[in-house]
Design an enzyme around this catalytic site. Structure first.
Site, mmCIF file in Angstrom:
data_model
loop_
_atom_site.group_PDB
_atom_site.id
_atom_site.type_symbol
_atom_site.label_atom_id
_atom_site.label_comp_id
_atom_site.label_asym_id
_atom_site.label_seq_id
_atom_site.Cartn_x
_atom_site.Cartn_y
_atom_site.Cartn_z
ATOM 1 C CB CYS A 187 36.030 17.372 0.955
ATOM 2 S SG CYS A 187 37.198 17.194 -0.389
ATOM 3 C CB CYS A 219 37.624 14.708 -2.081
ATOM 4 S SG CYS A 219 36.775 16.546 -2.074
#
Length: 333
Positions: free
Chosen positions: A229, A148
């Protein structure tokens, strides 16, 4: 006796006629075979006539070498079984790492299998009839988690964005994944006739939509976007007169529509202009405004920064004395 002579002559004539007919049939068959062979060769020559460069020489060795290099030095975490890793998609401030689950043994990605699967996708096939189904087994073999807050997308900033990822090590572009790393700068396509691979020429993206390269990169781009993400970045070129954001680019047509609003919190735009200009567009420009609107309609937060300083300093490395590269200082009277 006269009857026997006539009978003998008749047989000789019959045999002669049969021989002549056999010769005629043989000649016709040979001519037909020659014409068919020439026609096949001509068709083969037509299949080779594309406008793009042909398959990269020693393609197998290139793909295998890059694959082994990637899993041993670039991203050695791929030594864990892909199905035995998990990734925290809650996207904390510190990027998460793949964590091996109990009972899962380390195992390399199978580069030989990856190459053979890639080859099956295009060899002996018409290079304008490649499908997503052809490449799906390859994507299944090469997929891996993307941490992420590290996804970096780009459009028309190829050289700059990869110079930046190589120096900062804080972000990953598609070309920094296994699928992108193997194929970056490489060309390939098949040919229905032997040897099954066309080393002379391959279709350009404009010649036919379903060519091996375009299908590959579109699928890879979709997978890369779906894996993103947290906070994601996109580096665009503010010195392009036609506009920094183009709806027909890979980023504009595929990647932004495959970002998951449930996983991606913010899209940060870095609008980079060339040192010395031209400054064709800023964060308030028409195409950037359109991009912001598209992202916001998909429930994605958006921010934009003109000439993101860490990247601009990298640009200045080649022209440090330029006015755009001077640091602002407060003079004390």
């Amino acid at each position: 006796m006269p009857l026997q002579n006539r009978s003998s002559k008749t047989r000789r004539r019959t045999i002669l006629l049969v021989i002549i007919m056999v010769l005629i049939v043989t000649i016709v068959a040979v001519l037909a075979a020659v014409l068919l062979a020439n026609e096949t060769k001509e068709t083969s020559r037509q299949l080779l006539q594309w406008k793009g460069r042909g398959t990269t020489k020693n393609l197998q060795e290139v793909i295998l070498g890059r694959c082994y290099n990637y899993i041993t030095t670039v991203n050695p975490e791929l030594r864990w079984r892909n199905r035995g890793t998990r990734q925290d998609v809650t996207c904390p401030q510190t990027p998460s790492k793949a964590v091996a689950e109990p009972g899962i043994e380390p195992r390399d990605k199978d580069c030989q299998n990856i190459w053979e699967t890639m080859q099956k996708a295009f060899i002996y096939k018409n290079p304008c009839n490649i499908t997503t189904e052809d490449y799906q087994p390859l994507l299944d073999l090469t997929s891996h988690p993307i941490p992420c807050n590290k996804s970096l997308f780009w459009s028309k900033t190829n050289d700059l964005v990869h110079r930046y990822t190589k120096t900062s090590h804080n972000f990953l572009t598609l070309e920094d994944t296994l699928l992108g790393y193997m194929a970056d700068g490489v060309s390939w396509c098949g040919n229905p006739s032997s040897p099954g691979i066309n080393y002379e020429s391959c279709p350009k993206w404009s010649e036919c939509e379903s060519n091996p390269s375009s299908v590959y990169w579109k699928m890879a781009s979709k997978m890369f976007a779906e894996a993103a993400c947290g906070v994601v970045q996109v580096m665009l070129n503010g010195s392009i007169e036609a506009g920094a954001f183009r709806s027909n680019s890979i980023f504009g047509s595929i990647e932004i529509f495959n970002l998951d609003p449930d996983k991606v919190s913010t899209v940060q735009i870095w609008l980079m202009q060339n040192i010395g200009g031209p400054a064709s567009e800023s964060c308030t420009g028409r195409s950037i405004t359109r991009l912001k609107s598209i992202l916001e309609e998909r429930n994605l937060r958006v921010s934009c920064e003109d000439n993101y300083r860490p990247v601009q300093l990298l640009q200045c490395a080649s022209d440090p004395d330029h006015a755009d590269c001077r640091l602002c200082t407060n003079s004390v009277q």
